[in-house]
Design an enzyme around this catalytic site. Structure first.
Site, PDB file in Angstrom:
ATOM      1  CD  GLU A 263      -2.939  -1.019   2.385  1.00 30.51           C
ATOM      2  OE1 GLU A 263      -2.943   0.020   3.080  1.00 30.51           O
ATOM      3  OE2 GLU A 263      -3.707  -1.973   2.587  1.00 30.51           O
ATOM      4  CG  HIS A 281      -6.203   0.721   4.719  1.00 28.64           C
ATOM      5  ND1 HIS A 281      -4.971   0.162   4.883  1.00 28.64           N
ATOM      6  CD2 HIS A 281      -6.834   0.541   5.912  1.00 28.64           C
ATOM      7  CE1 HIS A 281      -4.846  -0.339   6.095  1.00 28.64           C
ATOM      8  NE2 HIS A 281      -5.974  -0.113   6.743  1.00 28.64           N
TER       9      HIS A 281
END
Length: 528
Positions: A263, A281
């Protein structure tokens, strides 16, 4: 001069104001955490650092933080903080373990429902001017089986919401007791059973060595055809490449992911796969959750910097300034005893009993008990801290028993920790000598005296001639240096224990060679 705090991620204005109102000088630079070099160059000027997930507090950053006393993470996960490096430098790491639980659980339920009815794809199709009513055939969740991997704080909320949707909930969690499962209205099962029975699978565990790729290629192959998988916990829990193949083959009917192995996820093997929903997220991304954790971390950091009060610290318990000097070595002892027992516990945990004897029984045993519980649970729940540990144990139905007694035996003080599992009880005892350093004094009823170190090798064996020489030969041939060697036995020729301090972590092939030695019953590397 007032303490100084740097906020290097996006926190609410109300959180910034808390610092100011408490008389703390605060610099709010929400983009700084994304600039590694600038971040490392600036952090050394501050006493406190408040972050979310974007700031990566690496060993390099911590090494540059000469004045830093506390790191506050607004949220639960601290995988962006090198906690070991911070601990070594005496920096307290705090988190806010319960502030976004409901929000994350609701996001998992939202993704499950969206996946069941293909809502994102249907929305895109309809807004593109198509009318593909027959294309988007969904499934009901009512009457379906939801498999929850990890039934802690968030997982139990998901289970509760799913039961409200009239789903049958089965759960895999080594720390979930049968009594707690009944209370939650879920069926406790083993992982393989969950894989073969669940129509939907949702993950709610931290990313640890034991949970990494818990849904591996082999695990995915065991799932029932048509399963749908939701991950709002941590990237790395699922083998993403294997899942892509299972989606394309049709074995897995759909997947909804909020977290990824890398990420920010600018690209990912799951992107573009059939019937996949991806969100960036967003598990904690509600106004309420963001505000809750931001305000909480600001209050916690302010309290510590101004009064020395410690709350929700991963590497230090709640201890008042007055009792800290006397209590600190016993806190270390309690956590080491817990960690020792926790690393050897592989079956369902039912209870933890902590016995305090001598003067230690008159101390703040609540902090010691919290430290011991955190030590036991941390090998599987790495984000746990000494404050949240009792609540997490309670949520899982783990019975905690605390016993205080007067001095018994040769030691003025000792702490004995017993782990009660579905199969057995295992105990380990220790004390603090006059030098202030904790020692192990008994393991499974066998007396020995040993100081724990970062890398240890624990061996149970038969007390037979030649064992020590054979073990030393195996380690020596592998280039493993022995720092200390501690032995104990129940009786001549009977069960024995060796606790060996080594300089570095043991390689798997060396461990296998130790396990293959005659008379060895168990060999396990331990880390402290």
């Amino acid at each position: 001069m007032p303490p100084r705090v740097l906020i290097s991620d996006k926190l609410s204005a109300a959180a910034v104001q808390i610092f100011k109102d408490r008389g703390i000088a605060v610099d709010f630079e929400p983009e700084l955490g994304s600039d590694k070099e600038a971040f490392a160059a600036r952090v050394g000027d501050y006493d406190g650092l408040a972050i979310r997930s974007a700031s990566k507090v690496t060993e390099k950053v911590i090494a540059a933080a000469g004045n830093l006393k506390v790191i506050g993470r607004a949220g639960i996960g601290v995988d962006n903080v090198d906690v070991a490096a911070a601990t070594k430098r005496g920096i307290i790491v705090m988190n806010t373990p319960f502030g976004n639980s409901i929000t994350t659980a609701e996001h998992a339920i939202s993704l499950m429902l969206s996946l069941a009815r293909q809502i994102p794809a249907a929305d895109a199709s309809t807004q593109a001017g198509k009318w593909e009513k027959n294309r988007f055939m969904g499934v009901e969740v009512t009457g379906k089986t939801l498999g929850v991997i990890g039934c802690g704080n968030i997982g139990s909320i998901v289970a509760d919401r799913a039961r409200g949707l009239r789903m049958k909930v089965i759960a895999f969690d080594p720390f979930l007791t049968p009594e707690r499962a009944v209370e939650l209205g879920v069926e406790k099962v083993e992982l393989d059973d969950l894989l073969t029975r669940a129509d939907f699978i949702t993950l709610h565990v931290p990313l640890t060595d034991k949970t990494k790729n818990i849904l591996s290629r082999e695990a995915l192959a065991k799932t029932r055809k048509g399963v749908r998988i939701i991950n709002c916990a941590r990237g790395g829990l699922v083998d993403e490449a294997a899942l892509r193949e299972a989606l394309e083959s049709g074995h897995v009917a759909g997947a909804a992911f909020d977290v990824y192995s890398v990420e920010p996820a600018r690209e990912n093997v799951l992107f573009g796969a059939p019937n996949v929903i991806c969100t960036p997220h967003l598990g904690a991304a509600t106004t309420e959750a963001q505000e809750n954790v931001a305000l909480q971390v600001a209050e916690q950091m302010s309290d510590y910097l101004l009064t020395g009060a410690v709350t929700n610290a991963l590497n230090m318990p709640s201890i008042s300034a007055e009792e800290a000097p006397r209590l600190k070595p016993f806190v270390t002892l309690a956590e080491q005893l817990g960690s020792f027992a926790g690393q050897l516990t592989e079956t369902g945990l039912k209870g933890i009993r902590i016995e305090f004897a001598g003067d230690v029984a008159e101390m703040n045993t609540r902090a010691l008990t919290s430290a011991a519980i955190a030590g036991v649970l941390r090998p599987l729940l790495q984000d746990i801290n000494m404050v949240s540990a009792p609540a997490i144990a309670r949520d899982r139905g783990i019975r905690i028993e605390e016993v205080r007694r007067e001095q018994q035996g040769a030691y003025e003080n000792y702490v004995r920790l017993t782990v009660i599992t579905e199969r057995q009880e295992r105990s380990v005892a220790g004390t603090v000598f006059s030098d202030g350093r904790p020692r192990i004094i008994q393991i499974k009823g066998i007396n020995m005296e040993a100081e724990l170190a970062p890398h240890m090798l624990y061996i149970t064996n038969e007390d037979k001639p030649g064992f020590i020489g054979a073990l030393g030969m195996v380690l020596g041939n592998a280039g493993v240096n022995i720092a200390t060697f501690n032995l104990g036995r129940q009786a001549r020729g009977g069960d024995a224990i060796a606790l060996v301090e080594i300089d570095d972590a043991l390689a798997p092939d060396v461990l296998a060679a130790v396990e293959a030695l005659p008379h060895v019953q168990q060999a396990k590397p331990l880390a402290f």
